[in-house]
Design an enzyme around this catalytic site. Structure first.
Site: not given
Length: 292
Positions: A114, A227
């Protein structure tokens, strides 16, 4: 076989903070005796500057991030946070060097996809893959690079780093309604609906991998976030532990067919069952070692 780890680095977090610091030590412990665990070396600021903007680095190494920037990062900015990010990125740089020498490099950290050239976001202070590729280019490597990002969140920062680089192909398979709200454009983005389970995920992945590997990469970075598992706090997908392994094996099969070097970085994983997060990450690294 070496694997670089940040398990030796501490990080003070507010009580109840969801960042899964436990998993870095947990995965290293799970793999003890199977790989040579090496403390990840720190990356130099000069290497970071090959990818990140100088004005951003001036802030990080000077006064630090502002409160607003720390909120965007999702972590309080401290000297320990900076130190840990330097070692995490350094682990990916070292693993990349191993991959080009032996065919496989392992960083039991990293995958901070990110981070943008000019800012931090989403637990990502530096974009370790972008830094590693920039250093490779500085050292004269001209091979085609593929980033296979299978974290449940789109690799928005990574997409921006390489949008104008025809020598790097970015694939992101993620939950469409997940963070980040504003998606960037990868070479191939595959956004999946909430609750996507094993069979639907793997069917979609097969097509995405076929398309991405037409790029004929010589080096692959695999962001193997777990995740994607059911009951992850932030993932929104619903893979089983077995499904996550089948995902890994699908990637590894394509890498082997392409005769490409491989770097595996950890990515995200925030399961409500911490043991499941550790088990899923550990099985990714074991699978990679077995495919070497």
């Amino acid at each position: 076989m070496r694997a670089y780890t940040t398990a030796h680095l501490d990080l003070d977090l507010p009580p109840g903070h969801p960042f899964p610091l436990y998993k870095y030590r947990g995965v290293a412990e799970a793999l003890k005796g199977e790989v040579d665990l090496v403390p990840a070396p720190p990356v130099d600021r000069e290497v970071l500057a090959l990818a990140h903007q100088e004005a951003y680095l001036d802030r990080v190494f000077g006064e630090g991030l502002s409160r607003a920037e720390s909120l965007r990062l999702g972590l309080p900015f401290t000297p320990a946070l900076l130190r840990r990010a330097l070692h995490a990125a350094g682990g990916t740089v070292a693993a990349t060097r191993d991959a080009l020498a032996t065919g496989l490099g392992l960083n039991l950290s990293g995958g901070t996809h990110h981070a943008y050239p000019d800012r931090a976001e989403g637990y990502s202070l530096f974009n370790d893959v972008a830094v590693a590729v920039a250093l490779l280019r500085r050292k004269g490597f001209r091979g085609r690079v593929l980033v296979v990002d299978l974290d449940a969140h789109q690799g928005n920062g990574t997409a921006v780093f390489f949008q104008a680089d025809p020598t790097v192909y970015t694939l992101s398979v993620h939950a469409e309604r997940n963070y980040p709200l504003k998606k960037e454009q990868s070479d191939l983005d595959l956004g999946l609906p909430d609750g996507t389970g094993d069979e639907a995920y793997l069917e979609a992945l097969r097509g995405a991998l076929e398309e991405a590997f037409r790029f004929r990469p010589e080096l692959v970075f695999y962001n193997a976030g777990v995740d994607v598992l059911k009951n992850d706090r932030f993932g929104r997908l619903a893979l089983s532990l077995e499904g996550a392994l089948r995902r890994d094996l699908a990637v590894l099969k394509k890498v082997k067919e392409a005769q490409a070097a491989l770097v595996v970085v950890m990515g995200g994983g925030y399961n409500r069952d911490p043991g499941l997060t550790v088990a899923a990450h550990a099985q990714t690294y074991r699978a990679a070692i077995s495919f070497r």
